[in-house]
Design a protein around this motif. Structure first.
Motif, mmCIF file in Angstrom:
data_model
loop_
_atom_site.group_PDB
_atom_site.id
_atom_site.type_symbol
_atom_site.label_atom_id
_atom_site.label_comp_id
_atom_site.label_asym_id
_atom_site.label_seq_id
_atom_site.Cartn_x
_atom_site.Cartn_y
_atom_site.Cartn_z
ATOM 1 N N HIS A 1 58.640 -41.198 6.687
ATOM 2 C CA HIS A 1 59.477 -42.377 6.450
ATOM 3 C C HIS A 1 59.788 -42.557 4.966
ATOM 4 C CE1 HIS A 1 59.809 -43.636 10.547
ATOM 5 N NE2 HIS A 1 58.495 -43.677 10.709
ATOM 6 N N GLU A 2 58.826 -42.240 4.100
ATOM 7 C CA GLU A 2 59.078 -42.299 2.651
ATOM 8 C C GLU A 2 60.192 -41.329 2.269
ATOM 9 O OE1 GLU A 2 57.883 -44.180 0.038
ATOM 10 O OE2 GLU A 2 56.942 -45.407 1.590
ATOM 11 N N LEU A 3 60.158 -40.136 2.830
ATOM 12 C CA LEU A 3 61.199 -39.151 2.549
ATOM 13 C C LEU A 3 62.564 -39.653 3.007
ATOM 14 C CD1 LEU A 3 59.385 -35.868 3.648
ATOM 15 C CD2 LEU A 3 59.966 -36.536 1.306
ATOM 16 N N ARG A 4 62.608 -40.220 4.186
ATOM 17 C CA ARG A 4 63.891 -40.655 4.744
ATOM 18 C C ARG A 4 64.448 -41.908 4.056
ATOM 19 N NH1 ARG A 4 64.043 -36.071 5.517
ATOM 20 N NH2 ARG A 4 63.993 -35.063 7.516
ATOM 21 N N ARG A 5 63.573 -42.729 3.463
ATOM 22 C CA ARG A 5 64.028 -43.941 2.767
ATOM 23 C C ARG A 5 64.598 -43.640 1.381
ATOM 24 N NH1 ARG A 5 59.845 -46.955 5.534
ATOM 25 N NH2 ARG A 5 58.250 -46.186 4.137
ATOM 26 N N ASN A 6 64.163 -42.552 0.783
ATOM 27 C CA ASN A 6 64.585 -42.219 -0.568
ATOM 28 C C ASN A 6 65.834 -41.336 -0.509
ATOM 29 O OD1 ASN A 6 64.859 -40.766 -3.077
ATOM 30 N ND2 ASN A 6 62.788 -41.433 -3.586
ATOM 31 N N PRO A 7 66.975 -41.813 -1.049
ATOM 32 C CA PRO A 7 68.217 -41.025 -0.972
ATOM 33 C C PRO A 7 68.093 -39.615 -1.558
ATOM 34 C CG PRO A 7 68.670 -43.233 -1.775
ATOM 35 C CD PRO A 7 67.178 -43.095 -1.721
#
Length: 174
Positions: A70-76
């Motif tokens: 989720h951290e990866l997907r939240r960061n553009p």
């Protein structure tokens, strides 16, 4: 086409023998590899120099692999990094639910799929190479229909409309 040496893979797993096995398989295929044994360690590595690919265990100490996903997907800047979950817990109800939700959510931002442990080195390298669009020498072992379907679905999720049209044309042709 890109070569394995052009790509850096971050292997995130808390089991030393699994990390050794997966990283050795990738290095033998020519990939550059970094490792992390926790979500926090992986985030530090990603912040320092984002990888081209993340191989991620679901069950990690402290925070689960889903938290990192989720951290990866939240960061553009990181949202398009392909993720391959490598887990021995895919059949457990809570892990299966989290994994399915994560894979469904990823369809709008970047490829993600999974392999279930135990996995062979050749099958693992083939999955990484396919998701990265990298040609590996020797081609690896034959994937079964389920593996091929998961890999195709992951690639189709991130494809643009022209690529989808071409894939559909080729499928109709065969």
């Amino acid at each position: 086409m890109a070569k394995p040496g052009d790509k850096k893979v971050l292997v995130v797993d808390d089991e030393e023998d699994v990390v050794f096995f997966l990283s050795t398989a990738l290095e033998d295929a020519g990939f550059r590899v970094e490792t992390a044994s926790s979500v926090d360690e992986a985030l530090r590595s990603i912040k320092a120099a984002p990888p081209d690919f993340v191989s991620l265990d679901m069950v990690l100490p402290g925070k689960s692999g889903i938290v990192l996903f989720h951290e990866l997907r939240r960061n553009p800047a990181w949202s398009k990094i392909p993720v391959l979950f490598v887990t021995g817990h895919a059949k457990e109800e809570h892990v299966s639910r989290d994994l399915n939700e994560a894979l469904e959510e990823s369809s709008m931002v970047g490829p993600a799929t999974y392999l279930e442990k135990p996995v062979t080195g050749a099958r693992y390298v083939r999955a990484v190479a396919d998701l990265l669009g990298v040609e590996i020498e020797g081609g690896g072992e034959e994937a079964d229909a389920g593996d091929l379907r998961r890999q195709a679905e992951a690639l189709l999720r991130s494809a643009d409309s022209e690529t989808l049209k071409e894939a559909l044309r080729l499928l109709k042709k065969s």
